[in-house]
Write an enzyme that holds these catalytic residues in place. Structure first.
Site, PDB file in Angstrom:
ATOM      1  N   ASN A  10       0.489  -0.914   0.072  1.00  0.00           N
ATOM      2  CA  ASN A  10      -0.333   0.346  -0.072  1.00  0.00           C
ATOM      3  C   ASN A  10       0.957   1.240  -0.304  1.00  0.00           C
ATOM      4  O   ASN A  10       1.357   1.868   1.342  1.00  0.00           O
ATOM      5  CB  ASN A  10      -1.143   0.114   1.639  1.00  0.00           C
ATOM      6  N   TRP A  11       0.968   2.054  -1.140  1.00  0.00           N
ATOM      7  CA  TRP A  11       1.828   3.309  -1.225  1.00  0.00           C
ATOM      8  C   TRP A  11       1.424   4.539  -0.926  1.00  0.00           C
ATOM      9  O   TRP A  11       2.219   4.936  -0.571  1.00  0.00           O
ATOM     10  CB  TRP A  11       2.235   3.165  -3.031  1.00  0.00           C
ATOM     11  N   LYS A  12       0.105   4.272   0.111  1.00  0.00           N
ATOM     12  CA  LYS A  12      -0.527   5.612   0.393  1.00  0.00           C
ATOM     13  C   LYS A  12      -0.232   6.735  -0.863  1.00  0.00           C
ATOM     14  O   LYS A  12      -0.045   6.600  -2.172  1.00  0.00           O
ATOM     15  CB  LYS A  12      -0.119   6.006   1.751  1.00  0.00           C
ATOM     16  N   HIS A  97      -9.307   1.199   4.965  1.00  0.00           N
ATOM     17  CA  HIS A  97      -8.246   1.111   5.403  1.00  0.00           C
ATOM     18  C   HIS A  97      -8.160   2.413   6.460  1.00  0.00           C
ATOM     19  O   HIS A  97      -8.818   3.172   6.616  1.00  0.00           O
ATOM     20  CB  HIS A  97      -6.782   1.813   4.556  1.00  0.00           C
ATOM     21  N   GLU A  99      -7.054   4.694   7.918  1.00  0.00           N
ATOM     22  CA  GLU A  99      -6.153   5.697   7.450  1.00  0.00           C
ATOM     23  C   GLU A  99      -7.917   7.006   7.168  1.00  0.00           C
ATOM     24  O   GLU A  99      -8.016   7.809   7.418  1.00  0.00           O
ATOM     25  CB  GLU A  99      -5.331   6.475   6.604  1.00  0.00           C
ATOM     26  N   GLU A 170      -5.492  -4.643  10.225  1.00  0.00           N
ATOM     27  CA  GLU A 170      -4.240  -3.685  10.732  1.00  0.00           C
ATOM     28  C   GLU A 170      -4.401  -2.910  12.019  1.00  0.00           C
ATOM     29  O   GLU A 170      -4.992  -2.445  12.028  1.00  0.00           O
ATOM     30  CB  GLU A 170      -4.023  -2.798   9.496  1.00  0.00           C
ATOM     31  N   GLY A 176       2.326   1.852  11.141  1.00  0.00           N
ATOM     32  CA  GLY A 176       3.654   3.543  10.863  1.00  0.00           C
ATOM     33  C   GLY A 176       4.362   3.948  12.067  1.00  0.00           C
ATOM     34  O   GLY A 176       5.395   4.616  11.869  1.00  0.00           O
ATOM     35  N   SER A 215       3.267  -2.005  10.526  1.00  0.00           N
ATOM     36  CA  SER A 215       4.932  -1.789  10.799  1.00  0.00           C
ATOM     37  C   SER A 215       5.249  -3.648  10.250  1.00  0.00           C
ATOM     38  O   SER A 215       6.038  -4.244  10.610  1.00  0.00           O
ATOM     39  CB  SER A 215       5.385  -2.727  12.145  1.00  0.00           C
ATOM     40  N   GLY A 236       2.994  -1.230   4.622  1.00  0.00           N
ATOM     41  CA  GLY A 236       2.990  -0.021   3.739  1.00  0.00           C
ATOM     42  C   GLY A 236       4.076   0.776   4.053  1.00  0.00           C
ATOM     43  O   GLY A 236       4.901   0.750   2.796  1.00  0.00           O
ATOM     44  N   GLY A 237       5.082   1.229   4.564  1.00  0.00           N
ATOM     45  CA  GLY A 237       6.802   1.723   4.843  1.00  0.00           C
ATOM     46  C   GLY A 237       7.457   0.946   3.802  1.00  0.00           C
ATOM     47  O   GLY A 237       8.295   1.194   2.930  1.00  0.00           O
TER      48      GLY A 237
HETATM   49  P1  PGA Z   1       3.085   0.232   7.580  1.00  0.00           P
HETATM   50  O1  PGA Z   1       1.700   0.447   6.887  1.00  0.00           O
HETATM   51  O2  PGA Z   1       3.647  -0.882   7.050  1.00  0.00           O
HETATM   52  O3  PGA Z   1       4.028   1.469   7.170  1.00  0.00           O
HETATM   53  O4  PGA Z   1       2.759  -0.288   8.867  1.00  0.00           O
HETATM   54  C1  PGA Z   1       0.922  -0.729   7.002  1.00  0.00           C
HETATM   55  C2  PGA Z   1      -0.140   0.349   6.255  1.00  0.00           C
HETATM   56  O5  PGA Z   1      -1.116   0.652   6.827  1.00  0.00           O
HETATM   57  O6  PGA Z   1      -1.152  -0.243   5.264  1.00  0.00           O
END
Ligand code: PGA
Length: 260
Positions: A10-12, A97, A99, A170, A176, A215, A236-237
């Site tokens: 997930n590149w956000k 998600h 967010e 999640e 993050g 994470s 994500g990251g």
């Molecule tokens: P993260 O994000 O791996 O940076 O914790 C995961 C996500 O929000 O899908």
């Protein structure tokens, strides 16, 4: 029972079209490793790079959107519809998600409509659930996650459509933050989710991939995927650099191979 292993990035709100093409060119150079991994590999770039991503992605990588509106068209300034995603050749979409839930205030009701619409339009949803730290501290984590699932799956086109769905657990406190849920904590919640899906939908629950996210890094991939109810990862990251994403895929591949 055989569930696919799913590795999703997930590149956000990261990467231009040019950066997207460069990244996917790196993945394409590793296409035989991707194929041999036996995993379903997904990348979810931002809307503005989806067109380039669909064009450039190697056959082993499915391109998903990070969000969509439930309606096909209308007066919804700034929104993107499932028809538009299909028009680009996108295969699926991340729905709910944390967010979207917590920063943009998306409600259970809206998310149920999005789930319905994604499935109506042939887009495979990854439906995200997860509790906040406050909810976990108050021992409400399982209740919150069960309620999110019941709501999100309350309006599906039909019982068979569930076979197109993946769930992603999640925990909000792990996203993050560098604070991964321990494999044991994640497994416990995945087991709860699996049981809840069985209660809602019957044996099909055993075929549904349940991904963990929060994470995830190359060095915790194997420990997470070793858990019996963790069928994949939403990253994500650590998905933003192709080499780190490829390391995660190869850690997952080692595991698929050792179990196979
Ligand atoms: P993260 O994000 O791996 O940076 O914790 C995961 C996500 O929000 O899908």
């Amino acid at each position: 029972m055989s569930r696919p292993v799913v590795i999703a990035g997930n590149w956000k709100m990261h990467k231009s079209r040019g950066e997207t093409v460069a990244y996917l060119t790196e993945l394409a150079a590793a296409s035989s490793a991707l194929r041999d991994s036996g995993a379903q590999i997904i990348a979810a770039p931002p809307f503005t790079a989806l067109d380039a991503a669909v064009d450039q992605s190697p056959a082993e990588v499915d391109i998903y959107a990070q969000n969509m509106h439930a309606a096909e068209h209308g007066a919804f300034t700034g929104e993107i519809s499932p028809l538009m995603l299909r028009d680009l050749g996108v295969s699926g979409v991340i729905i709910g998600h944390s967010e979207r839930r917590h920063v943009f205030g998306e409600t259970d009701h809206e998310l149920a409509e999005k789930m319905r619409s994604a499935l109506d339009h042939g887009l495979r949803p990854i439906f995200c659930v997860g509790e906040t730290l406050e909810q976990r501290t108050a021992s409400q984590a399982e209740q919150v996650v069960r309620a999110q699932i019941s709501a999100g799956l309350s309006n599906l086109p039909g019982p068979d459509s569930l076979s197109e769905v993946a769930i992603a657990y999640e925990p909000v406190w792990a996203i993050g933050s560098g604070q991964t849920a321990t494999p044991a904590i994640a497994q416990k919640m995945h087991e709860t989710i699996r049981q809840h899906l069985r209660d809602l939908a019957g044996p099909i629950a055993d075929d549904l991939p349940i991904l963990y996210g929060g994470s995830v890094k190359p060095d915790n991939t194997a420990n997470l995927l070793e858990q019996p109810d963790i069928d994949g990862l939403l990253i994500g990251g650590a998905s933003l650099e192709a080499d780190s994403f490829l390391s995660i895929i190869s850690a997952a591949a080692g595991l698929v191979a050792s179990q196979g």
